[in-house]
Scaffold this motif. Structure first.
Motif, PDB file in Angstrom:
ATOM      1  N   LEU A 124       0.826  -1.203   0.000  1.00  0.00           N
ATOM      2  CA  LEU A 124       0.000   0.000   0.000  1.00  0.00           C
ATOM      3  C   LEU A 124       0.864   1.259   0.000  1.00  0.00           C
ATOM      4  CD1 LEU A 124      -2.808   1.228   0.086  1.00  0.00           C
ATOM      5  CD2 LEU A 124      -2.747   1.002   2.583  1.00  0.00           C
ATOM      6  N   ASP A 125       1.896   1.287   0.815  1.00  0.00           N
ATOM      7  CA  ASP A 125       2.796   2.443   0.852  1.00  0.00           C
ATOM      8  C   ASP A 125       3.444   2.657  -0.516  1.00  0.00           C
ATOM      9  OD1 ASP A 125       4.174   4.569   2.314  1.00  0.00           O
ATOM     10  OD2 ASP A 125       5.964   3.331   2.047  1.00  0.00           O
ATOM     11  N   TYR A 126       3.887   1.589  -1.139  1.00  0.00           N
ATOM     12  CA  TYR A 126       4.515   1.668  -2.462  1.00  0.00           C
ATOM     13  C   TYR A 126       3.533   2.234  -3.496  1.00  0.00           C
ATOM     14  CZ  TYR A 126       7.310   0.117  -6.479  1.00  0.00           C
ATOM     15  OH  TYR A 126       8.059   0.074  -7.636  1.00  0.00           O
ATOM     16  N   LEU A 127       2.299   1.744  -3.465  1.00  0.00           N
ATOM     17  CA  LEU A 127       1.293   2.208  -4.414  1.00  0.00           C
ATOM     18  C   LEU A 127       0.879   3.655  -4.131  1.00  0.00           C
ATOM     19  CD1 LEU A 127      -1.016  -0.950  -4.661  1.00  0.00           C
ATOM     20  CD2 LEU A 127       0.792  -0.234  -6.256  1.00  0.00           C
ATOM     21  N   LYS A 128       0.847   4.049  -2.863  1.00  0.00           N
ATOM     22  CA  LYS A 128       0.473   5.425  -2.504  1.00  0.00           C
ATOM     23  C   LYS A 128       1.466   6.450  -3.039  1.00  0.00           C
ATOM     24  CE  LYS A 128      -2.375   4.922   1.603  1.00  0.00           C
ATOM     25  NZ  LYS A 128      -2.466   5.149   3.057  1.00  0.00           N
ATOM     26  N   HIS A 129       2.674   6.024  -3.331  1.00  0.00           N
ATOM     27  CA  HIS A 129       3.674   6.924  -3.904  1.00  0.00           C
ATOM     28  C   HIS A 129       3.564   7.013  -5.429  1.00  0.00           C
ATOM     29  CE1 HIS A 129       5.459   6.680   0.105  1.00  0.00           C
ATOM     30  NE2 HIS A 129       5.979   7.852  -0.214  1.00  0.00           N
ATOM     31  N   GLY A 130       2.465   6.489  -5.977  1.00  0.00           N
ATOM     32  CA  GLY A 130       2.220   6.585  -7.413  1.00  0.00           C
ATOM     33  C   GLY A 130       2.866   5.487  -8.237  1.00  0.00           C
ATOM     34  N   ASN A 131       3.405   4.482  -7.578  1.00  0.00           N
ATOM     35  CA  ASN A 131       4.060   3.369  -8.280  1.00  0.00           C
ATOM     36  C   ASN A 131       3.049   2.298  -8.682  1.00  0.00           C
ATOM     37  OD1 ASN A 131       6.794   4.339  -7.846  1.00  0.00           O
ATOM     38  ND2 ASN A 131       6.446   3.829  -5.702  1.00  0.00           N
ATOM     39  N   SER A 132       3.431   1.487  -9.641  1.00  0.00           N
ATOM     40  CA  SER A 132       2.645   0.336 -10.087  1.00  0.00           C
ATOM     41  C   SER A 132       3.451  -0.929  -9.825  1.00  0.00           C
ATOM     42  CB  SER A 132       2.350   0.436 -11.580  1.00  0.00           C
ATOM     43  OG  SER A 132       1.606   1.590 -11.856  1.00  0.00           O
TER      44      SER A 132
END
Length: 95
Positions: free
Chosen positions: A24-32
């Motif tokens: 979730l943290d990774y995705l919240k930074h705009g990553n896929s």
């Protein structure tokens, strides 16, 4: 899991350092993420299940199917634009 309020919706948060929390943290930074990229980042071997856990917790996950070498299609997961906007808004309010 504890409960957060975002845009009038109840969202669950995950234990720090859990696979779901890291994803979730990774995705919240705009990553896929693809399954392969999740393995490289040591997010665990079962990304599909973790994505399902995030969806069950109320997060909107966007799926795209991309073609990789050899003609195979894989899922590319990212947070829906709505969640990226709410995350940015929450950060501005807390600053």
């Amino acid at each position: 899991m504890s409960i957060n309020e975002a845009n009038g919706k109840t969202l669950k948060t995950f234990r720090t350092n859990s696979q779901c929390s890291k994803i979730l943290d990774y995705l919240k930074h705009g990553n896929s993420l693809t399954v392969e990229r999740a393995r490289e980042l040591k997010f665990g071997a079962n990304l599909r299940s973790r994505i399902s856990n995030l969806e069950d917790a109320g997060y909107k996950i966007k799926r795209e199917y991309i073609k990789i070498s050899g003609g195979t299609y894989v899922a590319l997961y990212s947070l829906a634009d709505e969640h990226l906007y709410l995350t940015a808004l929450a950060k501005r309010k807390s600053a």
